[in-house]
Design a protein around this motif. Sequence first.
Motif, PDB file in Angstrom:
ATOM      1  N   ASP A 142      19.375  -2.029   3.859  1.00 38.63           N
ATOM      2  CA  ASP A 142      18.587  -1.246   4.726  1.00 38.63           C
ATOM      3  C   ASP A 142      17.812  -1.964   5.664  1.00 38.63           C
ATOM      4  OD1 ASP A 142      18.897   1.307   3.410  1.00 38.63           O
ATOM      5  OD2 ASP A 142      17.275   0.739   1.792  1.00 38.63           O
ATOM      6  N   GLY A 143      17.717  -1.519   6.844  1.00 45.65           N
ATOM      7  CA  GLY A 143      16.470  -2.334   7.794  1.00 45.65           C
ATOM      8  C   GLY A 143      15.206  -2.423   7.594  1.00 45.65           C
ATOM      9  N   PRO A 144      14.385  -2.985   8.383  1.00 48.58           N
ATOM     10  CA  PRO A 144      12.990  -3.314   8.044  1.00 48.58           C
ATOM     11  C   PRO A 144      12.292  -2.082   8.456  1.00 48.58           C
ATOM     12  CG  PRO A 144      13.693  -4.230  10.207  1.00 48.58           C
ATOM     13  CD  PRO A 144      14.933  -3.772   9.442  1.00 48.58           C
ATOM     14  N   GLU A 145      10.926  -2.100   8.286  1.00 45.08           N
ATOM     15  CA  GLU A 145      10.285  -0.943   8.418  1.00 45.08           C
ATOM     16  C   GLU A 145      10.217  -0.421   9.816  1.00 45.08           C
ATOM     17  OE1 GLU A 145       7.174   1.833   7.298  1.00 45.08           O
ATOM     18  OE2 GLU A 145       8.359   0.548   6.041  1.00 45.08           O
ATOM     19  N   ALA A 146      10.356  -1.334  10.814  1.00 47.22           N
ATOM     20  CA  ALA A 146      10.654  -0.951  12.337  1.00 47.22           C
ATOM     21  C   ALA A 146      11.653   0.045  12.651  1.00 47.22           C
ATOM     22  CB  ALA A 146      10.818  -2.189  13.260  1.00 47.22           C
ATOM     23  N   LYS A 148      12.495   2.554  11.013  1.00 49.74           N
ATOM     24  CA  LYS A 148      12.109   3.961  10.811  1.00 49.74           C
ATOM     25  C   LYS A 148      11.616   4.508  12.015  1.00 49.74           C
ATOM     26  CE  LYS A 148      10.387   3.455   5.769  1.00 49.74           C
ATOM     27  NZ  LYS A 148       9.351   3.608   5.090  1.00 49.74           N
ATOM     28  N   ALA A 149      11.580   4.128  12.930  1.00 47.99           N
ATOM     29  CA  ALA A 149      11.159   4.633  14.107  1.00 47.99           C
ATOM     30  C   ALA A 149      11.896   5.848  14.843  1.00 47.99           C
ATOM     31  CB  ALA A 149      10.878   3.582  15.433  1.00 47.99           C
ATOM     32  N   PRO A 150      11.639   6.733  15.565  1.00 50.16           N
ATOM     33  CA  PRO A 150      12.231   8.007  15.846  1.00 50.16           C
ATOM     34  C   PRO A 150      13.554   7.611  16.700  1.00 50.16           C
ATOM     35  CG  PRO A 150       9.995   8.485  16.062  1.00 50.16           C
ATOM     36  CD  PRO A 150      10.224   7.031  15.976  1.00 50.16           C
ATOM     37  N   ASN A 151      13.374   6.618  17.556  1.00 50.39           N
ATOM     38  CA  ASN A 151      14.672   6.172  18.359  1.00 50.39           C
ATOM     39  C   ASN A 151      15.278   4.964  17.925  1.00 50.39           C
ATOM     40  OD1 ASN A 151      12.747   4.447  18.974  1.00 50.39           O
ATOM     41  ND2 ASN A 151      13.021   4.553  21.203  1.00 50.39           N
ATOM     42  N   ALA A 152      15.088   4.415  16.535  1.00 47.34           N
ATOM     43  CA  ALA A 152      15.637   3.247  16.085  1.00 47.34           C
ATOM     44  C   ALA A 152      16.966   3.060  15.856  1.00 47.34           C
ATOM     45  CB  ALA A 152      14.814   2.899  14.632  1.00 47.34           C
ATOM     46  N   PHE A 205      27.302   2.881   9.447  1.00 41.22           N
ATOM     47  CA  PHE A 205      25.831   2.700   9.885  1.00 41.22           C
ATOM     48  C   PHE A 205      24.969   4.325   9.876  1.00 41.22           C
ATOM     49  CE2 PHE A 205      28.542  -0.115  11.807  1.00 41.22           C
ATOM     50  CZ  PHE A 205      27.934  -1.412  11.816  1.00 41.22           C
ATOM     51  N   PHE A 206      23.826   4.070   9.232  1.00 38.19           N
ATOM     52  CA  PHE A 206      23.137   5.084   8.757  1.00 38.19           C
ATOM     53  C   PHE A 206      21.812   5.486   9.627  1.00 38.19           C
ATOM     54  CE2 PHE A 206      25.934   4.342   5.166  1.00 38.19           C
ATOM     55  CZ  PHE A 206      26.503   5.675   4.895  1.00 38.19           C
ATOM     56  N   GLY A 207      21.687   6.331  10.608  1.00 37.40           N
ATOM     57  CA  GLY A 207      20.573   6.517  11.215  1.00 37.40           C
ATOM     58  C   GLY A 207      19.538   7.295  10.430  1.00 37.40           C
ATOM     59  N   ARG A 208      19.208   7.041   9.233  1.00 37.35           N
ATOM     60  CA  ARG A 208      18.306   7.718   8.545  1.00 37.35           C
ATOM     61  C   ARG A 208      16.846   7.625   8.677  1.00 37.35           C
ATOM     62  NH1 ARG A 208      21.368   4.760   3.724  1.00 37.35           N
ATOM     63  NH2 ARG A 208      23.161   6.377   3.297  1.00 37.35           N
ATOM     64  N   ASN A 209      16.519   6.965   9.998  1.00 35.20           N
ATOM     65  CA  ASN A 209      15.163   7.193  10.502  1.00 35.20           C
ATOM     66  C   ASN A 209      14.998   8.387  11.058  1.00 35.20           C
ATOM     67  OD1 ASN A 209      17.400   6.429  12.501  1.00 35.20           O
ATOM     68  ND2 ASN A 209      15.870   6.841  13.940  1.00 35.20           N
ATOM     69  N   HIS A 210      16.186   9.495  11.224  1.00 28.75           N
ATOM     70  CA  HIS A 210      15.886  10.677  11.581  1.00 28.75           C
ATOM     71  C   HIS A 210      15.222  11.488  10.439  1.00 28.75           C
ATOM     72  CE1 HIS A 210      19.001   9.443  14.557  1.00 28.75           C
ATOM     73  NE2 HIS A 210      18.499  10.424  15.225  1.00 28.75           N
ATOM     74  N   TRP A 211      15.420  11.115   9.187  1.00 26.76           N
ATOM     75  CA  TRP A 211      14.705  11.753   8.159  1.00 26.76           C
ATOM     76  C   TRP A 211      13.526  10.862   7.538  1.00 26.76           C
ATOM     77  CZ3 TRP A 211      19.964  11.227   8.789  1.00 26.76           C
ATOM     78  CH2 TRP A 211      20.674  12.527   9.507  1.00 26.76           C
ATOM     79  N   GLY A 212      13.179  10.097   8.255  1.00 28.01           N
ATOM     80  CA  GLY A 212      11.808   9.138   7.858  1.00 28.01           C
ATOM     81  C   GLY A 212      12.187   7.931   6.963  1.00 28.01           C
ATOM     82  N   ALA A 213      13.455   7.501   6.912  1.00 27.95           N
ATOM     83  CA  ALA A 213      14.027   6.414   6.009  1.00 27.95           C
ATOM     84  C   ALA A 213      14.245   5.284   6.797  1.00 27.95           C
ATOM     85  CB  ALA A 213      14.793   6.878   5.037  1.00 27.95           C
ATOM     86  N   PRO A 214      14.526   4.085   6.315  1.00 30.44           N
ATOM     87  CA  PRO A 214      14.962   3.175   7.365  1.00 30.44           C
ATOM     88  C   PRO A 214      16.529   3.281   7.645  1.00 30.44           C
ATOM     89  CG  PRO A 214      14.088   2.008   5.257  1.00 30.44           C
ATOM     90  CD  PRO A 214      14.153   3.579   5.251  1.00 30.44           C
ATOM     91  N   VAL A 215      17.074   2.512   8.775  1.00 30.59           N
ATOM     92  CA  VAL A 215      18.405   2.552   9.144  1.00 30.59           C
ATOM     93  C   VAL A 215      19.010   1.957   8.105  1.00 30.59           C
ATOM     94  CG1 VAL A 215      19.906   1.359  10.873  1.00 30.59           C
ATOM     95  CG2 VAL A 215      18.176   2.799  11.564  1.00 30.59           C
ATOM     96  N   GLY A 216      20.553   2.043   7.500  1.00 29.85           N
ATOM     97  CA  GLY A 216      21.082   1.650   6.611  1.00 29.85           C
ATOM     98  C   GLY A 216      22.620   1.324   6.932  1.00 29.85           C
TER      99      GLY A 216
END
Length: 244
Positions: A142-146, A148-152, A205-216
């Motif tokens: 998983d990526g860092p806290e950053a 999780k941003a909406p456009n990450a 590559f998972f854009g899980r930031n769309h659901w409030g989680a980190p990119v994975g």
Amino acid sequence: MSKEFEIAREFEVDATPQQVWDAITTGTDGWQWPSECEPREGGAAGMGHTVTVWDPPHRFAVRAENLQEIIPTQALNQLDHTIEPRDGGRRAWVRYVHSGIFTDDWDNQYDGASKHTDFYLHTLREYLVHFAGRPVAFSTLDGPEASKAPNAFEAVGRALGLADDTVEGTRVQVRGPKGRLLDAVVDFRNPCFIGLRTDDALLRFFGRNHWGAPVGISVHDFAPDADAKADEAAWQDWLDGVYA
């Protein structure tokens, strides 16, 4: 408020029913994540599930209750796979049904589960067509806290060197760990996910930031000298660098 859900998909794939069966029961690390199960009805399966149907190579189903310690927003989870032969057994038709009960944040949970289903089942087909039965080294991170941003997730495409208009089926050279160029095919792409297939790997590559989680990222490495820990460390450094 608790509410039931059901996500159903059907597809055909250039693989035998036995290959599909092997992939969903013993080869899950080739396309999703490692998961073991006892080969019988009533047997234990991954993440607290129990095998409810074991009929190789035709039907496989599992069920888990009281999931809150593992998944706080879910009380019941069921996965049901039906496999039928096509073209004299050279191809297979698959019906997949994921059902259960979400206990909170229903719309967000359902949207995430539905979109992940499409990506995972696509990855299953990629595995079956290109890598079925090959030994695999699996890693995920998983990526860092950053992240999780909406456009990450947009930053992932840019870091790979993909143009905004690069579509599925395009052969590309992407920038991997330490700037290494990787020859790949973009096998999946939408605003939430990117799938890359190389000669020896499936990179997810998972854009899980769309659901409030980190990119994975998940790496399914089929190279003869594959090293899961080395893959994880290299891609973790790459992903951390995207958001540095």
